[in-house]
Scaffold this motif. Structure first.
Motif, PDB file in Angstrom:
ATOM      1  N   UNK A 185      16.017  52.489   6.437  1.00  0.00           N
ATOM      2  CA  UNK A 185      14.983  53.224   5.638  1.00  0.00           C
ATOM      3  C   UNK A 185      14.616  53.712   4.673  1.00  0.00           C
ATOM      4  N   UNK A 186      15.698  54.267   4.082  1.00  0.00           N
ATOM      5  CA  UNK A 186      15.911  54.086   2.818  1.00  0.00           C
ATOM      6  C   UNK A 186      15.717  52.774   1.778  1.00  0.00           C
ATOM      7  N   UNK A 187      16.629  52.047   2.243  1.00  0.00           N
ATOM      8  CA  UNK A 187      16.127  50.538   1.160  1.00  0.00           C
ATOM      9  C   UNK A 187      14.879  50.329   1.466  1.00  0.00           C
ATOM     10  N   UNK A 188      14.088  50.630   2.639  1.00  0.00           N
ATOM     11  CA  UNK A 188      12.633  49.668   2.280  1.00  0.00           C
ATOM     12  C   UNK A 188      11.739  50.619   1.281  1.00  0.00           C
ATOM     13  N   UNK A 189      12.008  51.983   1.532  1.00  0.00           N
ATOM     14  CA  UNK A 189      11.882  52.977   1.373  1.00  0.00           C
ATOM     15  C   UNK A 189      11.641  52.735  -0.771  1.00  0.00           C
ATOM     16  N   UNK A 190      12.529  52.961  -1.136  1.00  0.00           N
ATOM     17  CA  UNK A 190      13.396  52.622  -2.394  1.00  0.00           C
ATOM     18  C   UNK A 190      12.433  51.207  -3.212  1.00  0.00           C
ATOM     19  N   UNK A 207       7.546  57.914   0.029  1.00  0.00           N
ATOM     20  CA  UNK A 207       6.248  58.441   1.350  1.00  0.00           C
ATOM     21  C   UNK A 207       5.234  57.509   0.821  1.00  0.00           C
ATOM     22  N   UNK A 208       5.016  58.438  -0.205  1.00  0.00           N
ATOM     23  CA  UNK A 208       3.469  57.986  -0.995  1.00  0.00           C
ATOM     24  C   UNK A 208       3.454  56.298  -0.897  1.00  0.00           C
ATOM     25  N   UNK A 209       4.612  56.251  -1.730  1.00  0.00           N
ATOM     26  CA  UNK A 209       4.541  54.428  -2.118  1.00  0.00           C
ATOM     27  C   UNK A 209       4.842  53.206  -1.149  1.00  0.00           C
ATOM     28  N   UNK A 210       5.359  53.570  -0.187  1.00  0.00           N
ATOM     29  CA  UNK A 210       5.731  53.335   0.842  1.00  0.00           C
ATOM     30  C   UNK A 210       4.391  52.956   1.977  1.00  0.00           C
ATOM     31  N   UNK A 224       7.815  48.265   7.048  1.00  0.00           N
ATOM     32  CA  UNK A 224       7.558  49.509   6.204  1.00  0.00           C
ATOM     33  C   UNK A 224       7.095  50.624   6.693  1.00  0.00           C
ATOM     34  N   UNK A 225       6.216  50.772   7.798  1.00  0.00           N
ATOM     35  CA  UNK A 225       5.657  51.796   8.924  1.00  0.00           C
ATOM     36  C   UNK A 225       7.070  52.242   9.579  1.00  0.00           C
ATOM     37  N   UNK A 226       8.029  50.932  10.797  1.00  0.00           N
ATOM     38  CA  UNK A 226       8.677  51.851  11.423  1.00  0.00           C
ATOM     39  C   UNK A 226       9.565  52.229  10.321  1.00  0.00           C
ATOM     40  N   UNK A 227      10.119  51.932   8.910  1.00  0.00           N
ATOM     41  CA  UNK A 227      10.688  52.587   8.077  1.00  0.00           C
ATOM     42  C   UNK A 227      10.563  54.650   7.391  1.00  0.00           C
ATOM     43  N   UNK A 228       8.957  54.107   7.536  1.00  0.00           N
ATOM     44  CA  UNK A 228       9.100  55.962   7.356  1.00  0.00           C
ATOM     45  C   UNK A 228       8.985  56.558   8.642  1.00  0.00           C
TER      46      UNK A 228
END
Length: 268
Positions: A185-190, A207-210, A224-228
């Motif tokens: 999840x952090x890989x995606x959000x980064x 989270x705002x960027x995602x 991205x929503x799954x990562x959030x």
């Protein structure tokens, strides 16, 4: 000069006693050589998640700091000598002369990683570490750092050159694409934060960027929503597994966006 946090409410309540003690111990070790203590990372960007986020701190000292001070500081701040309430503490100490000039180098006097969920690290040699992490942290510090003690962040930490920042962003995406040591999840959000930096020129909370990327990029919205949702879980141990192929495809797309931005920067 600010002797205590500028505003106690500017940092999360769970961290206030810890950060006050961190400043106290840093002042005790560095004395009059201490220039600033600055919160960066998720605390600075207003997206600290207790149980998930690290505490990122940048310390700036003057050139007369005794050589024995960095090892002493590492000893008194290391968990559990100072119990860390977060997943971990990532603290970097710079000399004032280095911090005041734009640089694409690591350049630290001390790099300390410590905490209950963070692999320990104590380094006094910047050649031991990839430079990109420190370039990114100094960029965030210059733009958004929250002063815990001392002079304002923008006065003591120079913004790295945009080409160096974009190079660091690209290296960060490459690191997360490899995946080793990073939660999915952090890989995606980064990756989302990297894309938004390229699009807006500003650092945003992950989270705002995602949410912005999910709204704009339908092919990656579900991932991205799954990562959030995973990032909202109470601890790192609760993080959800995400489809490896989808994560890699997303980060490859992110890398292309960063490369495009870097190319535009070079041709201007």
């Amino acid at each position: 000069m600010t002797r205590t946090p500028v505003d106690p409410n500017s940092v999360p309540a769970e961290l206030r006693p810890y950060l006050q003690e961190l400043v106290h111990r840093t002042r005790a070790v560095c004395g009059t050589h201490l220039v600033s203590v600055i919160a960066v990372g998720s605390v600075a960007l207003g997206d600290y998640r207790h149980g998930r986020s690290d505490i990122d701190v940048t310390v700036v000292v003057d050139g007369a700091l005794p050589g024995a001070a960095p090892p002493e500081l590492a000893a008194v701040l290391a968990h559990p000598a100072l119990p860390c309430p977060a997943a971990g503490l990532e603290l970097v100490v710079y000399g004032a002369d280095f911090a005041a000039r734009p640089s694409g180098e690591a350049g630290y006097l001390l790099d300390l990683n410590t905490g209950p969920s963070l692999p320990g690290k104590v380094s006094f040699d910047p050649a031991e570490s990839p430079a990109f992490w420190y370039v990114l942290d100094r960029s965030v510090a210059h733009r958004a750092g929250r002063v815990l003690y001392g002079r304002p962040a923008a006065e003591v930490i120079a913004e790295p050159a945009r080409a160096d920042v974009l190079s660091a962003v690209r290296a960060s995406v490459r690191e997360h694409s490899a995946g080793e040591g990073h939660l999915a999840d952090n890989r995606v959000l980064n990756g989302c934060r990297s894309v938004q930096f390229c699009r807006t020129g500003r650092w945003q909370a992950k989270r705002r960027a995602a949410k912005a990327v999910a709204a704009a990029e339908e092919p990656f919205r579900a991932l991205v929503n799954a990562a959030l949702r995973s990032y909202e879980r109470p601890s790192r141990g609760d993080a959800a597994a995400l489809p490896t192929t989808d994560v890699r495809a997303f980060l490859a797309w992110v890398a292309e966006r960063v490369d495009e931005t870097a190319e535009r920067c070079r041709t201007r």
